[in-house]
Design an enzyme around this catalytic site. Structure first.
Site, mmCIF file in Angstrom:
data_model
loop_
_atom_site.group_PDB
_atom_site.id
_atom_site.type_symbol
_atom_site.label_atom_id
_atom_site.label_comp_id
_atom_site.label_asym_id
_atom_site.label_seq_id
_atom_site.Cartn_x
_atom_site.Cartn_y
_atom_site.Cartn_z
ATOM 1 N N LEU A 219 0.833 -1.198 0.000
ATOM 2 C CA LEU A 219 0.000 0.000 0.000
ATOM 3 C C LEU A 219 0.871 1.251 0.000
ATOM 4 C CD1 LEU A 219 -1.196 -2.082 2.521
ATOM 5 C CD2 LEU A 219 -3.215 -0.750 1.892
ATOM 6 N N ASP A 220 0.501 2.191 -0.842
ATOM 7 C CA ASP A 220 1.071 3.527 -0.738
ATOM 8 C C ASP A 220 0.538 4.154 0.548
ATOM 9 O OD1 ASP A 220 2.309 5.977 -1.531
ATOM 10 O OD2 ASP A 220 0.348 6.683 -2.205
ATOM 11 N N LYS A 221 1.259 5.136 1.094
ATOM 12 C CA LYS A 221 0.789 5.791 2.325
ATOM 13 C C LYS A 221 -0.144 6.959 2.022
ATOM 14 C CE LYS A 221 3.290 8.789 4.649
ATOM 15 N NZ LYS A 221 2.373 9.955 4.793
ATOM 16 N N THR A 222 0.372 7.968 1.342
ATOM 17 C CA THR A 222 -0.380 9.203 1.148
ATOM 18 C C THR A 222 -1.542 8.981 0.183
ATOM 19 O OG1 THR A 222 1.649 10.449 1.495
ATOM 20 C CG2 THR A 222 -0.209 11.622 0.518
#
Length: 772
Positions: A470-473
């Site tokens: 998963l990407d964070k932002t």
């Protein structure tokens, strides 16, 4: 006849098998400046217009654009066009095999693509050959119509009520006369023939067509079996078999229509008319004719007819049909409305941003229809198995009819009867039909819950996911930083330091600067000589003094950092916060901590994934301290910071090297290489995004990460039902094979078994529509 010219294609397989090249550089993203989805090199438009026929409309409404057929996974041969044809009788592989044989080798045909659930054949062909090709299909006893000329709703099963009822009476009478031995043989034969003619003429006609084209299907097998039963004197049984078969076919067609309606029911979500502003006031117009830019009014309790942007009014809108959200969402000026959603309270006026055929709802429907047309891995296996099974059973039936009597010296009628029973169970209808019904039910259920799955391949593969990156932002977090801390330094009054920082921040469009200035713009003073310093911050002159606002690197370059400042920076970063420093020529005046807010459902989503045995990895461009802190808050297994796009790609490849099935979730262009390389790419917040809906492997229509574990659970439920259906279909065939060889199987029992198995697998597949 109308022909539909294809959009440009690049020949890539949209519904990937995952055993060849993966997505070729496709970006997932949504409307907010990102590009979601895989770039397949084709433009996106509606497959066909789902709206009702045009009616009289007000003067402001324009003409609707012509329907366009898009085929995402087939190249168009030079000089050919694409036509979509609806064939009302095309219910199962029986008809598909006939059409393939008739058209597959024709020199004017480039390729054929079948969508049995929607009864649509899409073909690439030479433009001048369409009439001849349709004539060949009509020669098979079928009625093809080009899609724009065909009714939008697929026709239901033919009404056979009275003839079938009379046939049942005659068949029962033949059985009764023979059982009581109260009548002559000619009467039994006459009653049986009457029943067969009333119930089976259609089967005989289609069976003869199949035999002429050297194709073995259920109609040909039933015709041979019933005729053989009559030739050996089994008149009542021949009649009852034909009646039962026709009745079961009718019931099966009705059951299949339920699966079709699971998708076509989405069409009813969008109202046929809209209240459009004209020079003379508000008027009801055909929604299909309303142009982009028109102003439309939607009252409380009404459904939104077209996608648009609110220009006036305030209301709560139920978006469950599009995003799967359980609660209505507040809408005000500037917010997006989707066709098919329900306005629950106040009146809204909005400006149309997409025609009816291009709405988010239309694209969802088109995406599901395209997904139905693509065969999932299990379906491809079943099709290959069925192609071998039927000829094998036919050869076996011939051997059963010939070998035992030759070897034992008699009992020809007995073994011929057993061979005829084998013919009845030789058709793999239950096996073949079980897979598409289950897959379509799963796709339709997912769409209802705001998960758009772009093919059975991904629906099946989701159960095997071992890792999700998963990407964070914008994925785990909301993507909107907020100011959390302000630590003034030295003797500068805090109010003055804040005024200086806000003055510089209001001049910058960087998200972190906007977080510092948010809600405080009235404090801003004029700034002279404002300059952006890429990768470091900004500086400008306020009241004759020069000030800098930026990151740690900028302050070190200025030579005004100190051990005390370093300690505070370390504390903020350890807490998962980004820090911006304000400095004058000689000293640091203040530290501002900014943090991205976690989505409220992120922790629950990660916990659910872990409960399903799926491990999680966070990939972010932020510093490692921040990434580690966020990972700890939501329970991520592994977290990697300072990740450039190439680093994210390498991380996905390292997981794939472990023979793990990997999903990647993201919403930004930085995620594109990793999304492309993963087995399944998930696009966040796809509602309203043309690119994401058209091209993502799985598009989550809103930003609720809990749809990830829901997708995995649905994939596992789909797989379980597929296994159950294949086991039932093959198990029943095996049982009746043994019964027949042992002399206990009869033809009418075989019909019950064959069609009963079909009904069982269809009903079991439809259970997915009620899956929780």
């Amino acid at each position: 006849m109308a022909q539909h010219t294809s959009h440009r294609h690049d020949g890539q397989d949209h519904h990937h098998d995952h055993d060849h090249d993966r997505h070729h550089g496709h970006d997932h993203g949504h409307d907010h400046g990102h590009d979601h989805g895989h770039d397949h090199g084709h433009e996106h438009g509606p497959a066909h217009d789902h709206a009702p026929a045009p009616t009289a409309c007000c003067g402001s409404c324009g003409s609707d654009a012509p329907a366009v057929i898009t085929v995402a996974d087939e190249p168009v041969p030079p000089g050919m066009v694409i036509t979509a044809v609806r064939i009302g009788e095309m219910d199962c592989p029986t008809e598909e095999a006939l059409i393939r044989k008739a058209l597959g080798a024709h020199p004017a045909v480039g390729w054929l693509r079948f969508n049995l659930m929607q009864r649509v054949l899409t073909l690439a062909h030479q433009p001048q050959a369409l009439d001849d090709l349709l004539a060949l299909v009509r020669g098979l006893g079928l009625t093809p119509e080009p899609l724009d000329a065909a009714p939008q709703a697929a026709p239901g099963p033919v009404r056979r009520g009275l003839p079938l009822a009379l046939a049942g009476v005659f068949a029962a009478a033949a059985e009764a006369v023979e059982f009581s031995r109260g009548g002559p043989d000619w009467l039994i034969a006459a009653l049986a023939v009457a029943a067969i003619l009333l119930a089976g003429l259609g089967t005989y006609r289609k069976g003869w067509i199949a035999i002429r084209h050297l194709t073995l299907n259920i109609n040909a097998l039933m015709s041979i079996a019933v005729t053989g039963a009559m030739l050996i004197g089994q008149w009542p049984e021949a009649a009852m078999v034909m009646v039962l078969f026709t009745l079961a076919e009718w019931i099966e067609a009705r059951s299949l229509d339920r699966a079709r309606n699971a998708v076509s029911g989405l069409l009813a979500l969008s109202p046929p008319t809209a209240s459009v502003e004209t020079a003379d006031g508000w008027a009801e117009c055909d929604a299909a004719q309303v142009p982009v830019g028109a102003r439309v009014r939607v009252r409380p309790g009404e459904r939104v007819a077209l996608d648009g942007e609110v220009e006036s009014g305030q209301s709560a809108v139920d978006q469950a049909a599009i995003t799967g959200e359980s609660l209505p969402v507040e809408k005000g000026i500037g917010d997006t409305l989707f066709a098919g959603t329900v306005n629950t309270s106040g009146e809204l006026v909005y400006r149309v941003t997409a025609t009816g055929g291009n709405s988010t709802l239309a694209r969802i429907i088109h995406a599901i229809e395209e997904a139905q047309g693509a065969r999932a891995p299990t379906q491809r296996f079943v099709d290959r198995f069925a192609a071998i099974y039927t000829p094998a059973v036919l050869v076996f039936a011939i051997l059963v009819a010939l070998l035992p009597p030759l070897l034992s010296g008699g009992a020809w009628l007995e073994w011929s009867y057993r061979a005829l029973v084998l013919l009845v169970i030789a058709c793999p209808c239950a096996l073949v039909i079980s897979t598409p019904v289950t897959i379509v039910s799963g796709l339709a259920l997912a769409a209802r819950r705001g998960i758009l799955i772009k093919g059975g391949t991904y629906l099946e593969q989701g159960r095997r996911l071992g890792w999700i990156a998963l990407d964070k932002t914008g994925t785990l977090t909301a993507g909107r930083p907020v100011r959390t801390d302000f630590a003034p330094q030295g003797d500068t009054p805090p109010a003055h330091a804040e005024r200086l920082a806000v003055s510089l921040a209001t001049r910058s469009d960087h998200p972190v600067s906007q977080a510092i200035a948010d809600g405080r713009s009235e404090l801003a003073a004029p700034v002279d000589g404002f300059t952006a310093l890429p990768g470091r911050g900004v500086h400008g002159t306020i009241d004759g003094q020069t000030y800098w606002l930026g990151n740690h690197r900028l302050i070190e370059e200025r030579g005004v950092c100190s051990p005390a400042i370093e300690a505070q920076l370390q504390a903020f970063e350890t807490a998962g916060k980004s820090t911006v420093l304000l400095a004058s020529e000689h000293e640091v005046l203040g530290l501002f901590a900014v943090a991205d807010t976690l989505r409220p459902e992120s922790r629950e989503a990660i916990a659910q994934l872990h409960a399903l045995g799926v491990r999680t990895l966070m990939l972010s461009g932020d510093n490692q301290h921040t990434v580690t802190a966020i990972a700890g808050q939501v329970g991520i297994d592994e977290a990697r910071g300072n990740q450039l796009p190439a680093d994210k790609l390498a991380a996905i490849e390292s997981l794939l090297a472990r023979d793990a099935s990997v999903g990647m979730v993201g919403d930004g262009i930085n995620d594109a290489p990793a999304l492309a390389r993963a087995d399944i790419g998930f696009a966040m917040g796809a509602a309203g995004s043309d690119t994401a809906i058209e091209t993502a492997d799985v598009a989550l229509m809103n930003d609720d990460l809990r749809k990830l574990p829901a997708f995995v659970r649905l994939s596992r439920a789909t797989h379980n039902i597929l296994v159950q259906n294949i086991s039932v279909a093959l198990g029943i065939k095996a049982i009746f094979l043994v019964l027949t060889l042992s002399g206990m199987g009869t033809m009418w029992m075989a019909v019950f078994a064959d069609v009963g198995a079909s009904l069982l697998v269809v009903g079991n597949g439809l259970r997915l529509l009620r899956h929780r």
